[in-house]
Design an enzyme around this catalytic site. Structure first.
Site, short mmCIF file in Angstrom:
data_model
loop_
_atom_site.label_atom_id
_atom_site.label_comp_id
_atom_site.label_asym_id
_atom_site.label_seq_id
_atom_site.Cartn_x
_atom_site.Cartn_y
_atom_site.Cartn_z
N SER A 36 10.60 5.31 3.61
CA SER A 36 11.25 6.42 3.16
C SER A 36 10.36 7.33 2.31
CB SER A 36 12.45 5.96 2.04
OG SER A 36 12.05 5.41 1.04
N ASP A 94 0.43 6.14 3.13
CA ASP A 94 1.78 5.17 3.32
C ASP A 94 2.45 5.26 1.87
OD1 ASP A 94 3.52 3.30 4.14
OD2 ASP A 94 1.95 1.83 4.87
N LYS A 107 3.74 -4.07 -0.77
CA LYS A 107 4.41 -3.27 0.55
C LYS A 107 5.14 -4.43 1.32
CE LYS A 107 1.71 -0.35 2.49
NZ LYS A 107 2.96 0.39 2.49
N GLY A 108 5.88 -3.87 2.04
CA GLY A 108 6.71 -4.85 3.03
C GLY A 108 8.16 -4.57 2.62
N GLY A 109 8.60 -3.77 1.95
CA GLY A 109 9.89 -3.71 1.75
C GLY A 109 10.62 -3.40 3.14
N GLY A 110 10.03 -2.52 3.98
CA GLY A 110 10.58 -2.30 5.30
C GLY A 110 10.07 -3.31 6.58
N GLU A 116 1.00 -2.59 8.31
CA GLU A 116 0.49 -1.73 7.62
C GLU A 116 -0.93 -2.05 6.88
OE1 GLU A 116 4.78 0.03 5.73
OE2 GLU A 116 3.71 -1.94 4.67
N LYS A 134 8.53 3.65 -8.72
CA LYS A 134 7.60 2.53 -8.22
C LYS A 134 6.34 2.15 -9.20
CE LYS A 134 10.54 2.46 -5.03
NZ LYS A 134 10.28 3.57 -3.82
#
Length: 237
Positions: A36, A94, A107-110, A116, A134
């Protein structure tokens, strides 16, 4: 400003700053992230291509989400393996789920952490855009560290992560029965610790576990971070 407005502000500020400083330029090879906060950066890049500021941008994307957005916006997409890319990018932009004071990231919530990390760790310059929620003091105790695993290794990998002090939860799908399946056909374990982790050490330890494909701690290519705040200011770190 709302959280969504902060994300948009951070992304647009970062892209415009990188253009004005000559770090985003016509003909460059750029990695584009997922999520997002990354999406507003993709849209801003497309706007600067449309207005003629940038030309011949060669994008490498990190997910189906980003690939679809680039197709809709007219940004040319390549693979890291294409000769014109040659396995190396000029810059990647990113979002992040958390960033600490040393610019270590979760990172990697998506569920796009593998691609990535390939993009981030093969970029000469790495740029992260986040909203103020964040920006944290330490990692590992609040937002879970995603670990992408081979499905057949779920039980032994979980046991190995528990020996490292993690509490592991298999990520379940939304509007889908069963586990989340990544763009690479793998599963995700979300890991939390009682106390903050040492991000570089934990990244290395988890990466050594057989059956782990990738870990969502990013510590080896420290980014420039743009943090947007509720009052409309943007901090660059």
């Amino acid at each position: 400003m709302t959280q969504s407005e902060q994300k948009k502000l951070a992304a647009e500020t970062a892209v415009d700053a990188m253009i004005s400083e000559g770090k985003i330029f016509s003909g460059m090879k750029i990695g584009l992230g997922t999520g997002s906060t990354a999406m507003p950066a993709v849209h801003r890049l497309a706007e600067r291509i449309k207005d003629g500021t940038l030309k011949d941008i060669k994008a490498v994307v990190t997910s189906f989400q980003t690939s679809n957005a680039c197709q809709d916006l007219g940004i040319q997409v390549y693979s890291m393996n294409d000769r014109v890319i040659g396995g190396r990018l000029d810059l990647a932009v990113d979002g992040a789920d958390e960033a600490d004071a040393q610019n270590n990231l979760i990172k990697g919530g998506g569920a796009a952490l593998l691609r990535e990390k390939i993009v981030a760790y093969n970029s000469s310059l790495f740029v992260i855009v986040i909203d103020e929620s964040k920006d944290v003091k330490s990692l590992g105790t609040k937002f879970p560290v995603p670990v992408e695993i081979v499905g057949d290794a779920r039980v032994p990998v979980t046991a190995a992560l528990e020996r490292l002090g993690a509490e592991c939860t298999l990520r379940e799908g939304v509007r889908k029965c069963g586990p989340v399946i990544t763009d690479n056909g793998n599963q995700i374990l979300d890991c939390l610790w009682q106390n903050p982790v040492n991000p570089p050490e934990m990244e290395a330890k988890i990466a050594e576990i057989a059956g782990v494909v990738e870990v969502g701690l990013f510590t080896k290519n420290k980014p420039i971070i743009f943090v947007a705040h509720e009052d409309g200011s943007v901090l660059r770190r």
